[in-house]
Design a protein around this motif. Structure first.
Motif, PDB file in Angstrom:
ATOM      1  N   THR A   1       0.721  -1.357  -0.020  1.00 58.42           N
ATOM      2  CA  THR A   1       0.037  -0.017   0.212  1.00 58.42           C
ATOM      3  C   THR A   1       0.895   1.175   0.155  1.00 58.42           C
ATOM      4  OG1 THR A   1      -0.287   0.534   2.255  1.00 58.42           O
ATOM      5  CG2 THR A   1      -1.597  -1.401   1.366  1.00 58.42           C
TER       6      THR A   1
ATOM      7  N   SER B   1       4.601   5.385  -3.131  1.00 55.28           N
ATOM      8  CA  SER B   1       3.969   4.200  -3.556  1.00 55.28           C
ATOM      9  C   SER B   1       4.521   2.917  -2.590  1.00 55.28           C
ATOM     10  CB  SER B   1       3.980   4.005  -4.955  1.00 55.28           C
ATOM     11  OG  SER B   1       5.441   3.918  -5.221  1.00 55.28           O
TER      12      SER B   1
ATOM     13  N   THR C   1      -4.786   2.607  -1.610  1.00 55.05           N
ATOM     14  CA  THR C   1      -4.543   1.674  -2.586  1.00 55.05           C
ATOM     15  C   THR C   1      -3.516   2.361  -3.403  1.00 55.05           C
ATOM     16  OG1 THR C   1      -6.728   0.831  -2.455  1.00 55.05           O
ATOM     17  CG2 THR C   1      -5.434   0.403  -4.374  1.00 55.05           C
ATOM     18  N   TYR C   2      -3.581   3.664  -3.642  1.00 56.15           N
ATOM     19  CA  TYR C   2      -2.619   4.496  -4.680  1.00 56.15           C
ATOM     20  C   TYR C   2      -2.098   5.582  -3.948  1.00 56.15           C
ATOM     21  CZ  TYR C   2      -7.131   7.037  -4.448  1.00 56.15           C
ATOM     22  OH  TYR C   2      -8.231   7.671  -4.209  1.00 56.15           O
TER      23      TYR C   2
ATOM     24  N   THR D   1      -1.513   9.073  -3.064  1.00 57.61           N
ATOM     25  CA  THR D   1      -2.642  10.309  -2.928  1.00 57.61           C
ATOM     26  C   THR D   1      -2.228  11.413  -1.896  1.00 57.61           C
ATOM     27  OG1 THR D   1      -4.855  11.060  -2.728  1.00 57.61           O
ATOM     28  CG2 THR D   1      -4.142   9.081  -1.343  1.00 57.61           C
TER      29      THR D   1
END
Length: 124
Positions: free
Chosen positions: A32, A53, A102-103, A105
């Motif tokens: 994650t 990331s 998840t990404y 951000t």
């Protein structure tokens, strides 16, 4: 029980450096994104600082810290770091680690888990 524990905060003079660490336990976050946010005053909105990331291959920074702060991670230790150089008085804040997105951000809503924060004070 999932825990994120920040460390490394403290008092430093302007121009100095600090390295924050955030150690996660209770589950792995190696797949994650993770990030750092800060809150200067109680009641003020939590501000994005940096994010990384799962692989470490993508990083985002707030414009205010770009070129001075570096985010990194060690997935073998389930830990994310924030190296802060050339610190300024306006960097004074409580710094929070976030994980579980998840990404990568800048949005705090994207993260599921938060630490309790570590205080950074930069004197002029």
């Amino acid at each position: 029980q999932v825990q994120l524990v920040e460390s490394g905060g403290g008092l430093v003079q302007a121009g100095g450096s600090l390295r924050l660490s955030c150690a996660a336990s209770g589950r792995t976050f190696s797949n994650t994104a993770m990030g750092w946010f800060r809150q200067a005053l109680l009641g003020k909105e939590r501000e994005f600082v940096a994010a990384i990331s799962w692989s470490g291959g993508t990083t985002y920074y707030a414009d205010s810290v770009k070129g001075r702060f570096t985010i990194s991670r060690d997935n073998t230790k389930n830990t994310v770091y924030l190296q802060m150089n050339s610190l300024k008085p306006e960097d004074t804040a409580d710094y929070y680690c976030a994980a579980g997105s998840t990404y990568v951000t800048r949005r705090p809503q994207g993260y599921d888990y938060w630490g309790q924060g570590t205080q950074v004070t930069v004197s002029s």
